[in-house]
Design an enzyme around this catalytic site. Structure first.
Site, PDB file in Angstrom:
ATOM      1  N   HIS A   1     -33.274  -2.771-107.162  1.00  0.00           N
ATOM      2  CA  HIS A   1     -33.207  -4.211-106.867  1.00  0.00           C
ATOM      3  C   HIS A   1     -31.812  -4.802-107.018  1.00  0.00           C
ATOM      4  CE1 HIS A   1     -33.393  -4.566-111.271  1.00  0.00           C
ATOM      5  NE2 HIS A   1     -32.865  -5.764-111.122  1.00  0.00           N
TER       6      HIS A   1
HETATM    7  C1  UD1 Z   1     -32.891 -11.227-111.005  1.00  0.00           C
HETATM    8  C2  UD1 Z   1     -31.668 -11.198-111.921  1.00  0.00           C
HETATM    9  C3  UD1 Z   1     -31.365  -9.766-112.310  1.00  0.00           C
HETATM   10  C4  UD1 Z   1     -32.578  -9.071-112.899  1.00  0.00           C
HETATM   11  C5  UD1 Z   1     -33.777  -9.217-111.959  1.00  0.00           C
HETATM   12  C6  UD1 Z   1     -35.012  -8.686-112.625  1.00  0.00           C
HETATM   13  C7  UD1 Z   1     -29.945 -12.906-111.542  1.00  0.00           C
HETATM   14  C8  UD1 Z   1     -28.627 -13.184-110.928  1.00  0.00           C
HETATM   15  N1  UD1 Z   1     -30.500 -11.712-111.222  1.00  0.00           N
HETATM   16  O1  UD1 Z   1     -32.550 -10.506-109.821  1.00  0.00           O
HETATM   17  O2  UD1 Z   1     -30.335  -9.756-113.281  1.00  0.00           O
HETATM   18  O3  UD1 Z   1     -32.281  -7.723-113.077  1.00  0.00           O
HETATM   19  O4  UD1 Z   1     -33.989 -10.608-111.660  1.00  0.00           O
HETATM   20  O5  UD1 Z   1     -35.980  -8.349-111.702  1.00  0.00           O
HETATM   21  O6  UD1 Z   1     -30.463 -13.709-112.267  1.00  0.00           O
HETATM   22  N2  UD1 Z   1     -38.106 -13.028-104.730  1.00  0.00           N
HETATM   23  C9  UD1 Z   1     -39.394 -13.175-104.316  1.00  0.00           C
HETATM   24  N3  UD1 Z   1     -40.333 -13.481-105.255  1.00  0.00           N
HETATM   25  C10 UD1 Z   1     -40.046 -13.672-106.564  1.00  0.00           C
HETATM   26  C11 UD1 Z   1     -38.721 -13.531-106.966  1.00  0.00           C
HETATM   27  C12 UD1 Z   1     -37.757 -13.198-106.038  1.00  0.00           C
HETATM   28  O7  UD1 Z   1     -39.707 -13.011-103.150  1.00  0.00           O
HETATM   29  O8  UD1 Z   1     -40.966 -13.951-107.369  1.00  0.00           O
HETATM   30  C13 UD1 Z   1     -37.088 -12.636-103.720  1.00  0.00           C
HETATM   31  C14 UD1 Z   1     -36.417 -13.823-103.044  1.00  0.00           C
HETATM   32  O9  UD1 Z   1     -36.181 -13.474-101.725  1.00  0.00           O
HETATM   33  C15 UD1 Z   1     -35.096 -13.934-103.794  1.00  0.00           C
HETATM   34  C16 UD1 Z   1     -34.798 -12.483-104.137  1.00  0.00           C
HETATM   35  O10 UD1 Z   1     -36.065 -11.880-104.362  1.00  0.00           O
HETATM   36  O11 UD1 Z   1     -34.101 -14.524-103.030  1.00  0.00           O
HETATM   37  C17 UD1 Z   1     -33.926 -12.310-105.341  1.00  0.00           C
HETATM   38  O12 UD1 Z   1     -34.482 -12.981-106.487  1.00  0.00           O
HETATM   39  P1  UD1 Z   1     -33.512 -13.485-107.676  1.00  0.00           P
HETATM   40  O13 UD1 Z   1     -34.334 -13.984-108.791  1.00  0.00           O
HETATM   41  O14 UD1 Z   1     -32.468 -14.380-107.132  1.00  0.00           O
HETATM   42  O15 UD1 Z   1     -32.755 -12.173-108.084  1.00  0.00           O
HETATM   43  P2  UD1 Z   1     -33.333 -10.751-108.493  1.00  0.00           P
HETATM   44  O16 UD1 Z   1     -32.811  -9.767-107.518  1.00  0.00           O
HETATM   45  O17 UD1 Z   1     -34.800 -10.831-108.703  1.00  0.00           O
HETATM   46  N1  UDP Z   2     -41.193  -3.426-114.548  1.00  0.00           N
HETATM   47  C1  UDP Z   2     -42.529  -3.645-114.260  1.00  0.00           C
HETATM   48  N2  UDP Z   2     -42.975  -3.374-113.005  1.00  0.00           N
HETATM   49  C2  UDP Z   2     -42.168  -2.884-112.027  1.00  0.00           C
HETATM   50  C3  UDP Z   2     -40.810  -2.653-112.329  1.00  0.00           C
HETATM   51  C4  UDP Z   2     -40.351  -2.935-113.596  1.00  0.00           C
HETATM   52  O1  UDP Z   2     -43.289  -4.074-115.133  1.00  0.00           O
HETATM   53  O2  UDP Z   2     -42.654  -2.662-110.899  1.00  0.00           O
HETATM   54  C5  UDP Z   2     -40.704  -3.748-115.891  1.00  0.00           C
HETATM   55  C6  UDP Z   2     -40.055  -2.606-116.607  1.00  0.00           C
HETATM   56  O3  UDP Z   2     -40.983  -1.924-117.409  1.00  0.00           O
HETATM   57  C7  UDP Z   2     -38.984  -3.289-117.455  1.00  0.00           C
HETATM   58  C8  UDP Z   2     -38.641  -4.517-116.648  1.00  0.00           C
HETATM   59  O4  UDP Z   2     -39.688  -4.720-115.736  1.00  0.00           O
HETATM   60  O5  UDP Z   2     -39.526  -3.699-118.698  1.00  0.00           O
HETATM   61  C9  UDP Z   2     -37.340  -4.316-115.937  1.00  0.00           C
HETATM   62  O6  UDP Z   2     -37.159  -5.332-115.024  1.00  0.00           O
HETATM   63  P1  UDP Z   2     -36.154  -5.233-113.805  1.00  0.00           P
HETATM   64  O7  UDP Z   2     -35.902  -3.826-113.462  1.00  0.00           O
HETATM   65  O8  UDP Z   2     -36.710  -6.114-112.739  1.00  0.00           O
HETATM   66  O9  UDP Z   2     -34.858  -5.964-114.372  1.00  0.00           O
HETATM   67  P2  UDP Z   2     -33.599  -5.509-115.229  1.00  0.00           P
HETATM   68  O10 UDP Z   2     -34.074  -4.847-116.456  1.00  0.00           O
HETATM   69  O11 UDP Z   2     -32.759  -4.630-114.358  1.00  0.00           O
HETATM   70  O12 UDP Z   2     -32.891  -6.794-115.501  1.00  0.00           O
END
Ligand code: UD1
Ligand code: UDP
Length: 359
Positions: free
Chosen positions: A203
């Site tokens: 991601h």
């Molecule tokens: C965010 C965090 C990242 C973290 C990740 C955990 C920031 C800058 N990034 O990244 O550090 O590792 O969360 O998963 O804060 N979207 C959906 N549904 C949702 C959420 C997101 O469709 O419920 C889609 C949207 O198109 C959105 C994109 O995912 O634009 C990115 O979501 P965003 O929360 O901005 O960043 P993450 O990549 O999820």
């Molecule tokens: N996780 C989850 N389901 C998934 C992928 C990740 O429950 O399909 C959990 C995972 O066990 C961990 C956390 O989400 O605890 C990690 O989140 P993510 O990878 O989105 O973010 P990051 O840690 O990189 O910020």
């Protein structure tokens, strides 16, 4: 004592769960969900599975550019903080929700506490690096998951209020591993057996937002010698579709919706290896003794690499492929991230510091 917790993204629900368990029995917690993650499988599922109470506030910010998303959180958080007047604001990790909480709270009265302080990738291209550096420098209490994080903070001149407590995700995982073993049916649902598959997550912006990188990752995973399960992050799904790679991913990998925490832990525990660019997953793999192949060029969780349980391969097809076939686990598993009691240590420290500011 009155603590206001800010969460917004998937890993923060898990971290806050671990600390809330230690906090709520004796203290008031106001839970604020920024709404950064909002899909059922990115948010509600964690509240349900982990028994996290309904947030007291949901700011409903949703997805947007970094600036607009953070600004919307900041504006709304300021209002909540002025209404609630908490003693402490608890922040987790390095997302935009963390940064908004740090900026809002540090200009008002509460103590600002950062859980997962002192981590660095030294890659300023990552939005998370900006978020974590700024949050650390705006915090009064800095809870470090490792001794190396304490040293990093010291190298930036931050020594006051720094405590090595261990990693709250380890606390959560110790609970989840057993519950998942007993209750999760995900392996049966996917017709998989322990040690006969690879788990993957992707991601990170650097991997999803460049077609060449996402394709390189997809090819590396597709060439693995075992079936690869990919619980797909919504960001990644959107980009795979935009780059016309979705059909290929669906044909070559076992693509599933984002998994709930217990199913995910069960998959990670049962996998032969994991390929990921997630911060949390690198650590959880380490705790569960599943060799990890990290599709990034650097990591904040350096001990996982130093110990031989994790290897960095970037978005390079051949390296992903090679390490997924070759990675062999070392004999020993060190414990640089504490003893699984980080949450208790955090709560004890907060209580002491709030009492000191009341005097
Ligand atoms: C965010 C965090 C990242 C973290 C990740 C955990 C920031 C800058 N990034 O990244 O550090 O590792 O969360 O998963 O804060 N979207 C959906 N549904 C949702 C959420 C997101 O469709 O419920 C889609 C949207 O198109 C959105 C994109 O995912 O634009 C990115 O979501 P965003 O929360 O901005 O960043 P993450 O990549 O999820
Ligand atoms: N996780 C989850 N389901 C998934 C992928 C990740 O429950 O399909 C959990 C995972 O066990 C961990 C956390 O989400 O605890 C990690 O989140 P993510 O990878 O989105 O973010 P990051 O840690 O990189 O910020």
């Amino acid at each position: 004592m009155n603590v206001l917790t800010v969460v917004g993204a998937r890993p923060q629900f898990i971290k806050a769960f671990a600390v809330s368990r230690a906090l709520r029995p004796g203290h008031e917690e106001i839970l604020v969900h920024t709404g950064q993650h909002y899909d059922e499988e990115m948010s509600d599922v964690f509240f349900d599975e982990l028994g996290i109470p309904e947030p007291d506030y949901n700011l409903g910010v949703g997805s947007d550019t970094h600036g607009r998303q953070t600004a919307a959180m900041l504006e709304r958080l300021e209002e909540v903080l002025e209404t609630e007047q908490p003693d402490v604001v608890l922040l987790y990790g390095d997302t935009n929700s963390t940064l908004a909480g740090a900026v809002a709270a540090s200009k008002l009265d509460p103590l600002v506490a950062h859980v997962e302080a002192g981590l660095r990738s030294y890659n300023r291209e990552m939005p998370e690096e900006t978020n974590r550096v700024l949050t650390d420098h705006a915090s009064d209490l800095l809870f470090a998951p490792s001794e190396s994080a304490v040293d990093t903070l010291a190298s930036e001149g931050i020594t006051d209020g720094v405590y090595f407590v261990g990693d709250v995700m380890y606390d959560a995982l110790l609970w989840a591993r057993e519950v998942a073993q007993e209750n999760s049916t995900i392996l049966d649902e996917l017709s998989l057996a322990d040690s006969e598959f690879i788990l993957a997550t992707v991601h990170r912006a650097e991997n999803t937002d460049e077609r060449a990188n996402l394709e390189a990752v997809l090819t590396g995973l597709s060439n693995a010698d075992l079936p690869v399960v990919l619980p797909v992050h919504p960001r990644t799904k959107k980009q795979l579709q935009a780059y016309d790679l979705w059909e290929r991913a669906s044909n070559q990998l076992t693509v599933i919706e984002p998994a709930g925490y217990l199913d995910f832990v069960r998959l990670l525990d049962g996998a032969t290896r994991v390929a990921t660019d997630s911060g949390g997953v690198q650590k959880e793999a380490f705790f569960l003794e599943t060799p990890c192949v990290t599709m990034r060029d650097e990591t904040e969780w350096v001990e996982t690499v130093e110990s031989g349980w994790n290897v960095l391969v970037g978005a390079r097809t051949e390296e992903i492929e090679r390490e997924l076939r070759n990675a062999s686990p070392p004999d020993e598993l060190p414990s640089p991230y504490g003893d699984g009691d980080a949450a208790t240590k955090i709560v004890e420290r907060i209580v002491t510091d709030v009492a000191a500011t009341d005097d």
